[in-house]
Structure formats: structure tokens, C-alpha cells
Motif scaffolding. Structure first.
Motif, PDB file in Angstrom:
ATOM      1  N   THR A 148     -11.198  -6.613  -5.094  1.00  0.00           N
ATOM      2  CA  THR A 148      -9.822  -6.122  -5.139  1.00  0.00           C
ATOM      3  C   THR A 148      -9.780  -4.632  -4.839  1.00  0.00           C
ATOM      4  OG1 THR A 148      -9.203  -7.837  -6.727  1.00  0.00           O
ATOM      5  CG2 THR A 148      -7.774  -5.897  -6.614  1.00  0.00           C
ATOM      6  N   LEU A 149     -10.710  -3.888  -5.393  1.00  0.00           N
ATOM      7  CA  LEU A 149     -10.792  -2.453  -5.118  1.00  0.00           C
ATOM      8  C   LEU A 149     -11.028  -2.210  -3.629  1.00  0.00           C
ATOM      9  CD1 LEU A 149     -10.944   0.504  -6.224  1.00  0.00           C
ATOM     10  CD2 LEU A 149     -13.429   0.165  -6.247  1.00  0.00           C
ATOM     11  N   ARG A 150     -11.977  -2.929  -3.050  1.00  0.00           N
ATOM     12  CA  ARG A 150     -12.279  -2.762  -1.627  1.00  0.00           C
ATOM     13  C   ARG A 150     -11.059  -3.085  -0.755  1.00  0.00           C
ATOM     14  NH1 ARG A 150     -17.672  -1.985  -0.618  1.00  0.00           N
ATOM     15  NH2 ARG A 150     -19.072  -2.430  -2.361  1.00  0.00           N
ATOM     16  N   ALA A 151     -10.321  -4.115  -1.116  1.00  0.00           N
ATOM     17  CA  ALA A 151      -9.128  -4.490  -0.348  1.00  0.00           C
ATOM     18  C   ALA A 151      -8.060  -3.402  -0.436  1.00  0.00           C
ATOM     19  CB  ALA A 151      -8.584  -5.819  -0.849  1.00  0.00           C
ATOM     20  N   ALA A 152      -7.883  -2.824  -1.624  1.00  0.00           N
ATOM     21  CA  ALA A 152      -6.893  -1.758  -1.794  1.00  0.00           C
ATOM     22  C   ALA A 152      -7.280  -0.522  -0.990  1.00  0.00           C
ATOM     23  CB  ALA A 152      -6.741  -1.415  -3.276  1.00  0.00           C
ATOM     24  N   VAL A 153      -8.559  -0.168  -1.011  1.00  0.00           N
ATOM     25  CA  VAL A 153      -9.024   0.994  -0.229  1.00  0.00           C
ATOM     26  C   VAL A 153      -8.838   0.726   1.263  1.00  0.00           C
ATOM     27  CG1 VAL A 153     -11.046   2.372   0.396  1.00  0.00           C
ATOM     28  CG2 VAL A 153     -10.606   1.844  -2.000  1.00  0.00           C
ATOM     29  N   ALA A 154      -9.110  -0.492   1.696  1.00  0.00           N
ATOM     30  CA  ALA A 154      -8.924  -0.832   3.114  1.00  0.00           C
ATOM     31  C   ALA A 154      -7.453  -0.705   3.517  1.00  0.00           C
ATOM     32  CB  ALA A 154      -9.430  -2.248   3.377  1.00  0.00           C
ATOM     33  N   LYS A 155      -6.559  -1.009   2.593  1.00  0.00           N
ATOM     34  CA  LYS A 155      -5.121  -0.974   2.894  1.00  0.00           C
ATOM     35  C   LYS A 155      -4.547   0.432   2.886  1.00  0.00           C
ATOM     36  CE  LYS A 155      -0.748  -3.030   1.546  1.00  0.00           C
ATOM     37  NZ  LYS A 155      -0.082  -3.970   0.645  1.00  0.00           N
ATOM     38  N   VAL A 156      -4.894   1.236   1.861  1.00  0.00           N
ATOM     39  CA  VAL A 156      -4.222   2.537   1.690  1.00  0.00           C
ATOM     40  C   VAL A 156      -5.125   3.749   1.872  1.00  0.00           C
ATOM     41  CG1 VAL A 156      -2.467   1.556   0.171  1.00  0.00           C
ATOM     42  CG2 VAL A 156      -4.504   2.604  -0.831  1.00  0.00           C
ATOM     43  N   GLY A 157      -6.417   3.540   2.059  1.00  0.00           N
ATOM     44  CA  GLY A 157      -7.337   4.660   2.202  1.00  0.00           C
ATOM     45  C   GLY A 157      -8.083   4.924   0.901  1.00  0.00           C
ATOM     46  N   ASN A 158      -8.901   5.972   0.893  1.00  0.00           N
ATOM     47  CA  ASN A 158      -9.800   6.193  -0.236  1.00  0.00           C
ATOM     48  C   ASN A 158      -9.331   7.237  -1.253  1.00  0.00           C
ATOM     49  OD1 ASN A 158     -10.254   8.513   1.266  1.00  0.00           O
ATOM     50  ND2 ASN A 158     -12.473   8.427   1.045  1.00  0.00           N
ATOM     51  N   VAL A 159      -8.089   7.676  -1.172  1.00  0.00           N
ATOM     52  CA  VAL A 159      -7.566   8.619  -2.157  1.00  0.00           C
ATOM     53  C   VAL A 159      -7.250   7.841  -3.437  1.00  0.00           C
ATOM     54  CG1 VAL A 159      -5.721  10.263  -2.701  1.00  0.00           C
ATOM     55  CG2 VAL A 159      -6.665  10.148  -0.381  1.00  0.00           C
ATOM     56  N   ALA A 160      -7.860   8.241  -4.538  1.00  0.00           N
ATOM     57  CA  ALA A 160      -7.782   7.488  -5.788  1.00  0.00           C
ATOM     58  C   ALA A 160      -6.344   7.261  -6.258  1.00  0.00           C
ATOM     59  CB  ALA A 160      -8.594   8.185  -6.875  1.00  0.00           C
ATOM     60  N   ASN A 161      -5.486   8.261  -6.157  1.00  0.00           N
ATOM     61  CA  ASN A 161      -4.097   8.101  -6.606  1.00  0.00           C
ATOM     62  C   ASN A 161      -3.362   7.051  -5.776  1.00  0.00           C
ATOM     63  OD1 ASN A 161      -4.266   9.940  -8.700  1.00  0.00           O
ATOM     64  ND2 ASN A 161      -3.560  11.651  -7.449  1.00  0.00           N
ATOM     65  N   ASP A 162      -3.623   7.015  -4.470  1.00  0.00           N
ATOM     66  CA  ASP A 162      -2.995   6.018  -3.603  1.00  0.00           C
ATOM     67  C   ASP A 162      -3.492   4.616  -3.945  1.00  0.00           C
ATOM     68  OD1 ASP A 162      -1.749   8.148  -2.356  1.00  0.00           O
ATOM     69  OD2 ASP A 162      -3.088   8.129  -0.610  1.00  0.00           O
ATOM     70  N   VAL A 163      -4.764   4.493  -4.197  1.00  0.00           N
ATOM     71  CA  VAL A 163      -5.339   3.194  -4.567  1.00  0.00           C
ATOM     72  C   VAL A 163      -4.768   2.742  -5.894  1.00  0.00           C
ATOM     73  CG1 VAL A 163      -7.478   1.991  -5.176  1.00  0.00           C
ATOM     74  CG2 VAL A 163      -7.450   3.570  -3.229  1.00  0.00           C
ATOM     75  N   GLN A 164      -4.651   3.642  -6.838  1.00  0.00           N
ATOM     76  CA  GLN A 164      -4.102   3.285  -8.148  1.00  0.00           C
ATOM     77  C   GLN A 164      -2.659   2.787  -8.009  1.00  0.00           C
ATOM     78  OE1 GLN A 164      -3.888   6.474 -11.056  1.00  0.00           O
ATOM     79  NE2 GLN A 164      -4.239   5.008 -12.682  1.00  0.00           N
ATOM     80  N   ARG A 165      -1.853   3.473  -7.206  1.00  0.00           N
ATOM     81  CA  ARG A 165      -0.468   3.035  -6.978  1.00  0.00           C
ATOM     82  C   ARG A 165      -0.436   1.649  -6.338  1.00  0.00           C
ATOM     83  NH1 ARG A 165       0.545   8.452  -6.134  1.00  0.00           N
ATOM     84  NH2 ARG A 165       0.034   8.362  -3.928  1.00  0.00           N
ATOM     85  N   GLU A 166      -1.312   1.419  -5.376  1.00  0.00           N
ATOM     86  CA  GLU A 166      -1.381   0.117  -4.707  1.00  0.00           C
ATOM     87  C   GLU A 166      -1.747  -0.983  -5.711  1.00  0.00           C
ATOM     88  OE1 GLU A 166      -1.479  -2.955  -1.933  1.00  0.00           O
ATOM     89  OE2 GLU A 166      -0.543  -0.980  -1.809  1.00  0.00           O
ATOM     90  N   LEU A 167      -2.707  -0.716  -6.563  1.00  0.00           N
ATOM     91  CA  LEU A 167      -3.143  -1.709  -7.528  1.00  0.00           C
ATOM     92  C   LEU A 167      -2.088  -1.992  -8.584  1.00  0.00           C
ATOM     93  CD1 LEU A 167      -6.845  -0.569  -7.940  1.00  0.00           C
ATOM     94  CD2 LEU A 167      -6.026  -2.639  -6.762  1.00  0.00           C
ATOM     95  N   ARG A 168      -1.276  -1.027  -8.877  1.00  0.00           N
ATOM     96  CA  ARG A 168      -0.193  -1.201  -9.863  1.00  0.00           C
ATOM     97  C   ARG A 168       1.044  -1.825  -9.241  1.00  0.00           C
ATOM     98  NH1 ARG A 168      -0.470   4.431 -13.271  1.00  0.00           N
ATOM     99  NH2 ARG A 168      -2.321   3.891 -14.462  1.00  0.00           N
ATOM    100  N   GLY A 169       1.047  -1.911  -7.908  1.00  0.00           N
ATOM    101  CA  GLY A 169       2.185  -2.489  -7.227  1.00  0.00           C
ATOM    102  C   GLY A 169       3.376  -1.560  -7.096  1.00  0.00           C
ATOM    103  N   SER A 170       3.122  -0.266  -7.224  1.00  0.00           N
ATOM    104  CA  SER A 170       4.218   0.714  -7.144  1.00  0.00           C
ATOM    105  C   SER A 170       4.375   1.222  -5.739  1.00  0.00           C
ATOM    106  CB  SER A 170       3.945   1.892  -8.067  1.00  0.00           C
ATOM    107  OG  SER A 170       3.810   1.463  -9.385  1.00  0.00           O
TER     108      SER A 170
END
Length: 59
Positions: A37-59
Motif C-alpha cells: 500500500t505504501l509503495r502504491a501511494a508513493v507511485a501515485k503521488v511521489g515520495n514526499v511524506a506529507n503527500d503520501v500521508q494525505r493520499e493514505l488518509r484519503g484527503s
């Protein structure tokens, strides 16, 4: 000086490196998701931690 991989919280904790197993493990635990799931989120939004966190939270 060598990089001690047993110690997390390195110099740049704003970016997620999928090339380091320990980083994938640590970030997955931090966000409470699987490594895939982490790898998929990074592939979608890039490797910036705040962007990945927002993606994982669905925001």
C-alpha cells in the motif's frame, strides 16, 4: 562515517525512499499500512511524506 541503518530518523524524514528496506518498513509502520500500500501511494503521488500521508488518509 558509515550510515547506521539500525537507527531510523535520518537526515531527510520528509521523503520516503523505497530503495531502502528499513525505510519501507518504518514508513509502513508509521502510517499503519502494508508495504504494498505504501509503495502504491508513493507511485501515485511521489515520495514526499506529507503527500503520501494525505493520499493514505484519503484527503
Amino acid at each position: 562515517m558509515t550510515d547506521d541503518k539500525s537507527k531510523s530518523g535520518g537526515q531527510d524524514r520528509t521523503r520516503i525512499s523505497l530503495e531502502q528496506d528499513y525505510e519501507v518498513r518504518d514508513w509502513s509502520q508509521k502510517f499503519g499500512v502494508s508495504e504494498d500500500t505504501l509503495r502504491a501511494a508513493v507511485a501515485k503521488v511521489g515520495n514526499v511524506a506529507n503527500d503520501v500521508q494525505r493520499e493514505l488518509r484519503g484527503s
